[in-house]
Design a protein around this motif. Sequence first.
Motif, PDB file in Angstrom:
ATOM      1  N   HIS A  57       0.829  -1.208   0.000  1.00 45.70           N
ATOM      2  CA  HIS A  57       0.000   0.000   0.000  1.00 45.70           C
ATOM      3  C   HIS A  57       0.860   1.254   0.000  1.00 45.70           C
ATOM      4  N   LEU A  58       1.907   1.274   0.817  1.00 44.69           N
ATOM      5  CA  LEU A  58       2.739   2.466   0.940  1.00 44.69           C
ATOM      6  C   LEU A  58       3.556   2.734  -0.321  1.00 44.69           C
ATOM      7  N   ARG A  59       3.858   1.716  -1.075  1.00 43.27           N
ATOM      8  CA  ARG A  59       4.565   1.927  -2.350  1.00 43.27           C
ATOM      9  C   ARG A  59       3.637   2.616  -3.359  1.00 43.27           C
ATOM     10  N   GLU A  60       2.340   2.330  -3.259  1.00 48.13           N
ATOM     11  CA  GLU A  60       1.354   2.946  -4.144  1.00 48.13           C
ATOM     12  C   GLU A  60       0.960   4.345  -3.672  1.00 48.13           C
ATOM     13  N   ASP A  61       0.829   4.514  -2.362  1.00 46.31           N
ATOM     14  CA  ASP A  61       0.379   5.785  -1.779  1.00 46.31           C
ATOM     15  C   ASP A  61       1.072   5.929  -0.427  1.00 46.31           C
ATOM     16  N   PRO A  62       2.017   6.852  -0.292  1.00 46.10           N
ATOM     17  CA  PRO A  62       2.823   6.931   0.934  1.00 46.10           C
ATOM     18  C   PRO A  62       2.119   7.559   2.140  1.00 46.10           C
ATOM     19  N   ARG A  63       0.869   7.956   2.000  1.00 47.15           N
ATOM     20  CA  ARG A  63       0.168   8.541   3.150  1.00 47.15           C
ATOM     21  C   ARG A  63      -0.092   7.465   4.201  1.00 47.15           C
ATOM     22  N   ALA A  64       0.227   7.810   5.446  1.00 46.02           N
ATOM     23  CA  ALA A  64       0.087   6.835   6.526  1.00 46.02           C
ATOM     24  C   ALA A  64      -0.234   7.552   7.828  1.00 46.02           C
ATOM     25  N   ALA A  65      -0.744   6.787   8.761  1.00 45.83           N
ATOM     26  CA  ALA A  65      -0.991   7.299  10.109  1.00 45.83           C
ATOM     27  C   ALA A  65      -0.700   6.179  11.093  1.00 45.83           C
ATOM     28  N   ILE A  66      -0.352   6.578  12.294  1.00 48.43           N
ATOM     29  CA  ILE A  66      -0.149   5.607  13.367  1.00 48.43           C
ATOM     30  C   ILE A  66      -0.673   6.212  14.650  1.00 48.43           C
ATOM     31  N   THR A  67      -1.394   5.404  15.407  1.00 49.65           N
ATOM     32  CA  THR A  67      -1.952   5.839  16.683  1.00 49.65           C
ATOM     33  C   THR A  67      -1.491   4.879  17.768  1.00 49.65           C
ATOM     34  N   VAL A  68      -1.016   5.451  18.865  1.00 48.21           N
ATOM     35  CA  VAL A  68      -0.576   4.662  20.020  1.00 48.21           C
ATOM     36  C   VAL A  68      -1.414   5.110  21.206  1.00 48.21           C
ATOM     37  N   VAL A  69      -2.064   4.142  21.853  1.00 48.10           N
ATOM     38  CA  VAL A  69      -2.937   4.409  22.992  1.00 48.10           C
ATOM     39  C   VAL A  69      -2.379   3.686  24.215  1.00 48.10           C
ATOM     40  N   HIS A  70      -2.331   4.382  25.328  1.00 45.79           N
ATOM     41  CA  HIS A  70      -1.900   3.744  26.582  1.00 45.79           C
ATOM     42  C   HIS A  70      -2.869   2.598  26.875  1.00 45.79           C
ATOM     43  N   PRO A  71      -2.377   1.392  27.115  1.00 40.44           N
ATOM     44  CA  PRO A  71      -3.265   0.241  27.287  1.00 40.44           C
ATOM     45  C   PRO A  71      -4.141   0.289  28.543  1.00 40.44           C
ATOM     46  N   GLU A  72      -3.785   1.112  29.498  1.00 36.32           N
ATOM     47  CA  GLU A  72      -4.586   1.197  30.727  1.00 36.32           C
ATOM     48  C   GLU A  72      -5.294   2.541  30.870  1.00 36.32           C
ATOM     49  N   ASN A  73      -5.121   3.435  29.898  1.00 43.59           N
ATOM     50  CA  ASN A  73      -5.750   4.740  29.968  1.00 43.59           C
ATOM     51  C   ASN A  73      -6.030   5.214  28.545  1.00 43.59           C
ATOM     52  N   ALA A  74      -7.235   4.938  28.055  1.00 43.36           N
ATOM     53  CA  ALA A  74      -7.599   5.282  26.684  1.00 43.36           C
ATOM     54  C   ALA A  74      -7.623   6.792  26.441  1.00 43.36           C
ATOM     55  N   TYR A  75      -7.473   7.578  27.495  1.00 46.64           N
ATOM     56  CA  TYR A  75      -7.453   9.034  27.350  1.00 46.64           C
ATOM     57  C   TYR A  75      -6.035   9.589  27.308  1.00 46.64           C
ATOM     58  N   ARG A  76      -5.077   8.727  27.030  1.00 50.38           N
ATOM     59  CA  ARG A  76      -3.685   9.145  26.828  1.00 50.38           C
ATOM     60  C   ARG A  76      -3.211   8.472  25.545  1.00 50.38           C
ATOM     61  N   TRP A  77      -3.077   9.271  24.485  1.00 50.37           N
ATOM     62  CA  TRP A  77      -2.746   8.717  23.182  1.00 50.37           C
ATOM     63  C   TRP A  77      -2.055   9.754  22.309  1.00 50.37           C
ATOM     64  N   VAL A  78      -1.372   9.250  21.279  1.00 49.85           N
ATOM     65  CA  VAL A  78      -0.711  10.080  20.277  1.00 49.85           C
ATOM     66  C   VAL A  78      -1.047   9.491  18.911  1.00 49.85           C
ATOM     67  N   SER A  79      -1.389  10.366  17.978  1.00 54.14           N
ATOM     68  CA  SER A  79      -1.646   9.951  16.602  1.00 54.14           C
ATOM     69  C   SER A  79      -0.821  10.832  15.670  1.00 54.14           C
ATOM     70  N   VAL A  80      -0.090  10.201  14.769  1.00 50.59           N
ATOM     71  CA  VAL A  80       0.790  10.898  13.841  1.00 50.59           C
ATOM     72  C   VAL A  80       0.398  10.503  12.425  1.00 50.59           C
ATOM     73  N   SER A  81       0.284  11.485  11.549  1.00 48.84           N
ATOM     74  CA  SER A  81       0.042  11.180  10.139  1.00 48.84           C
ATOM     75  C   SER A  81       0.988  11.999   9.274  1.00 48.84           C
ATOM     76  N   GLY A  82       1.325  11.412   8.138  1.00 51.34           N
ATOM     77  CA  GLY A  82       2.238  12.075   7.218  1.00 51.34           C
ATOM     78  C   GLY A  82       2.753  11.090   6.197  1.00 51.34           C
ATOM     79  N   PRO A  83       3.669  11.543   5.350  1.00 47.70           N
ATOM     80  CA  PRO A  83       4.213  10.656   4.325  1.00 47.70           C
ATOM     81  C   PRO A  83       5.163   9.623   4.926  1.00 47.70           C
ATOM     82  N   ALA A  84       5.073   8.423   4.398  1.00 53.11           N
ATOM     83  CA  ALA A  84       5.941   7.335   4.862  1.00 53.11           C
ATOM     84  C   ALA A  84       7.085   7.124   3.883  1.00 53.11           C
ATOM     85  N   GLU A  85       8.226   6.843   4.450  1.00 52.76           N
ATOM     86  CA  GLU A  85       9.417   6.482   3.675  1.00 52.76           C
ATOM     87  C   GLU A  85       9.748   5.036   4.030  1.00 52.76           C
TER      88      GLU A  85
END
Length: 134
Positions: A57-85
Amino acid sequence: MSQLTEKQREFIAENPYAGTATTLRQDGSPHNTIVWVDAEDGVVTFNTAVGRAKERHLREDPRAAITVVHPENAYRWVSVSGPAELTTEGADEQIDHLAKKYLGKDEYPWRSPTEQRITVKIRPERVDAYGFHE
C-alpha cells in the motif's frame, strides 16, 4: 509540519505500547494493522516485511498514520500522520531492537530466512494527542 513533543516521543519510544498503523488500499479505503512502534529524531517508525499489505500500500500511496494508545488509559494517546518512507537499511537491526522492547528478546523470533525486513518512517505532518497536558 508538526512535531512530536518530547513527552509524546518518550511515550512512543520508551513504552511497549502497540500502535495501529493505517495505510490506504488501492481503492482508497483504510487498512489498519497492529504494529510495534518506535520514535527517533522526530520520526515515528515501525517494521514490516516486503510483500506484506502495508508495504504494498505504501509503495502505491505513501500517506500513513499511526496511533498509540496507553493500554490502561484510553485518554492518553498520540496519533501521527504524514508521508511514509520505506527503507531496508537498518531494518534487521530495528526489528531486533523492537523485539527487545516488546518481548525482552535480543532477536526477533519469527524472522523467516527468506523475508526482507523494511523500516517504515512516518514524518509527522500532523500530530494529535490527548493526555499530555502540554
